[in-house]
Write an enzyme that holds these catalytic residues in place. Structure first.
Site, mmCIF file in Angstrom:
data_model
loop_
_atom_site.group_PDB
_atom_site.id
_atom_site.type_symbol
_atom_site.label_atom_id
_atom_site.label_comp_id
_atom_site.label_asym_id
_atom_site.label_seq_id
_atom_site.Cartn_x
_atom_site.Cartn_y
_atom_site.Cartn_z
ATOM 1 N N HIS A 152 27.176 -4.701 -20.590
ATOM 2 C CA HIS A 152 28.378 -5.320 -20.017
ATOM 3 C C HIS A 152 29.431 -4.259 -19.665
ATOM 4 O O HIS A 152 30.600 -4.386 -20.013
ATOM 5 C CB HIS A 152 28.943 -6.414 -20.923
ATOM 6 C CG HIS A 152 29.302 -5.990 -22.317
ATOM 7 N ND1 HIS A 152 29.217 -6.849 -23.400
ATOM 8 C CD2 HIS A 152 29.760 -4.824 -22.831
ATOM 9 C CE1 HIS A 152 29.615 -6.230 -24.499
ATOM 10 N NE2 HIS A 152 29.971 -5.001 -24.170
ATOM 11 N N HIS A 199 36.940 -6.295 -26.583
ATOM 12 C CA HIS A 199 37.283 -4.873 -26.593
ATOM 13 C C HIS A 199 38.794 -4.704 -26.728
ATOM 14 O O HIS A 199 39.467 -4.219 -25.822
ATOM 15 C CB HIS A 199 36.775 -4.205 -25.323
ATOM 16 C CG HIS A 199 35.300 -4.335 -25.121
ATOM 17 N ND1 HIS A 199 34.713 -5.496 -24.634
ATOM 18 C CD2 HIS A 199 34.272 -3.459 -25.360
ATOM 19 C CE1 HIS A 199 33.403 -5.319 -24.563
ATOM 20 N NE2 HIS A 199 33.108 -4.103 -25.000
ATOM 21 N N HIS A 333 25.290 4.558 -25.855
ATOM 22 C CA HIS A 333 26.496 5.170 -25.304
ATOM 23 C C HIS A 333 27.461 5.513 -26.432
ATOM 24 O O HIS A 333 27.499 4.830 -27.457
ATOM 25 C CB HIS A 333 27.169 4.289 -24.257
ATOM 26 C CG HIS A 333 27.686 2.963 -24.718
ATOM 27 N ND1 HIS A 333 26.901 1.978 -25.293
ATOM 28 C CD2 HIS A 333 28.947 2.435 -24.669
ATOM 29 C CE1 HIS A 333 27.632 0.909 -25.557
ATOM 30 N NE2 HIS A 333 28.887 1.164 -25.204
ATOM 31 N N GLU A 380 26.518 -2.073 -30.428
ATOM 32 C CA GLU A 380 26.602 -3.363 -29.729
ATOM 33 C C GLU A 380 25.238 -4.038 -29.603
ATOM 34 O O GLU A 380 25.155 -5.263 -29.445
ATOM 35 C CB GLU A 380 27.203 -3.172 -28.333
ATOM 36 C CG GLU A 380 28.677 -2.809 -28.333
ATOM 37 C CD GLU A 380 29.211 -2.600 -26.924
ATOM 38 O OE1 GLU A 380 30.441 -2.504 -26.784
ATOM 39 O OE2 GLU A 380 28.408 -2.524 -25.967
#
Length: 434
Positions: A152, A199, A333, A380
């Site tokens: 996302h 976030h 990431h 995540e």
């Protein structure tokens, strides 16, 4: 199987459950508004005008104007919220309680001084309880048809919003979703249960819930510092969400239920990737936020178990809805520190392999491996295990088919991973000839 709500049969008792909460949401929020002296003065100056400023049903307004607490409870009011209203009017708690029992305040106080109301004669009739416990399978129920797994990345949303999808940098990313959009057009569900992480948009460090179930009717798009994305607000499904809340909490998953929150790129980018530029999302969405920002975060095993419980919850909903479960976030990431920019292609693709072939084993991967191998934000990926746990093959009730798989590096600061799985009935074993 139907959810056990026999608590509704206890005589003279209104249990404030998720359905009551949804019914009385604005009524209870009105009561909360009376926690300031200014609002209390405004209400007392003109009760009707103050009530008319709230989106209350006429039955709710009439209950308050008539000082009818039993009617207010039937309309979704909760006694702790209504106590704010009663205090504004100068009622004591015993005066309020007495009014619901047909007693004066003095009579109620005397009853309490004498030991209170006896439980004898105030229990559920055994015949009523036996009838309620009689097994009755629902004639129809919701089903999970498939699962979507996708990164996302916020920059993907920005590329779409600013017409940059055809640029050489972005073209390979969006080509990887061409099949997905065609599939999505042909397989629009009634509801998407969308697992994502906020976030620092709806939740900051004042409140850090682990699991958040969005139970509201509408979820606006968050402003993440650059203005809200130019995409539609999300229409929720309060009825299904209330059912899921009841089932999952009874299954020992502690959820935070939220009626009002904004949703950020963690939720809107997957919708845009699958449905494109639309004036309205083609189905309802139940948002499900998972804290993967501040440790401790839930384990992969806990998320996988939650997915299994979610499937049971959805299939116990007595309406013939089609539901997809989406797991979003990842892949490898890292956005902070000297290791910022870390990508691990080998680990990512092994994760995709195991997600399909060995999800139960994958659920046992510890947090340390995610952080070390996939980067600090690679954690995540535990959210994908919620969606995977909801698929029918996990409990040997069916099979899954991989409809699409895609992996690409990079998209801004991350690797992009994507899978579409569909539930299939288990193939029957061929008959053995003697």
């Amino acid at each position: 199987m139907a959810l056990d709500k026999t608590y509704r049969l206890v005589p003279g008792t209104t249990i404030f459950d998720a359905e009551q909460s949804a019914k009385g949401y604005h009524l209870n929020q009105f009561c909360m508004s009376l926690m300031t002296a200014e609002n209390r003065a405004a209400y007392l100056a003109d009760e009707r005008a103050y009530l008319d400023a709230w989106p209350l049903r006429e039955e709710q307004k009439r209950a308050l104007l008539d000082r009818d607490l039993n009617a207010a409870m039937r309309e979704g009011g909760n006694i702790y919220f209504l106590a704010k209203w009663g205090a504004t009017l100068g009622f004591s708690f015993q005066q309020m309680a007495g009014s619901m029992t047909g007693m004066t305040e003095e009579e109620y106080r005397a009853m309490m001084a004498g030991g209170g109301r006896p439980v004898d004669g105030n229990r559920i009739d055994h015949a009523v309880l036996d009838a309620a416990h009689a097994p009755a399978a629902p004639a129809e129920h919701a089903t999970i048809t498939g699962a979507v797994f996708t990164s996302h990345v916020p920059a993907i949303g920005a590329a779409m919003d600013h017409g940059r999808t055809g640029e050489p940098y972005w073209r390979p990313v969006f080509e990887g979703y061409e099949f997905s959009r065609a599939w999505a057009r042909e397989n629009v569900p009634d509801v998407i249960f969308l697992v994502y992480n906020d976030h620092a948009s709806a939740f900051d460090q004042s409140v850090i819930p682990t699991f958040v179930l969005g139970t509201g009717a509408v979820f606006p798009v968050a402003d993440e510092g650059y203005g809200p994305r130019p995409v539609p607000p999300v229409e929720g499904d309060p009825d299904l969400a209330a059912h899921l809340a009841h089932s999952l909490i009874r299954d020992d998953f502690d959820l935070t239920l939220v009626n009002e929150m904004t949703v950020d790129h963690g939720l809107t980018v997957p919708l845009s990737l699958m449905f494109g530029d639309v004036e309205k999302w083609p189905c309802k969405v139940v948002p499900f936020h998972v804290n993967v920002v501040q440790y401790p975060v839930p384990s992969g095993a806990r998320c996988f178990a939650l997915g299994r419980a979610l499937r049971r919850a959805i299939e116990s909903y007595d309406r013939p809805l089609t539901v997809q479960v989406w797991g979003t976030g990842g892949m490898s990431h890292q956005l902070q520190g000297p290791r910022a920019g870390l990508i691990n292609r080998e680990w990512d693709n092994a994760f995709l392999d195991r997600l399909v072939e060995d999800p139960a084993g994958l659920a046992g991967v510890p947090h340390l491996e995610y952080v070390e191998e996939a980067g600090s934000e690679g954690i995540e990926l535990v959210m994908w295990l919620i969606a995977r746990g909801a698929m029918s093959d996990v409990d040997d009730a069916g099979e899954v088919e991989v409809r699409h798989r895609f992996y690409h590096v990079p998209a801004s600061n991350t690797a992009v991973g994507h899978l579409i799985l569909e539930n299939r009935p288990r193939a029957e074993e061929p008959a053995v000839k003697e």
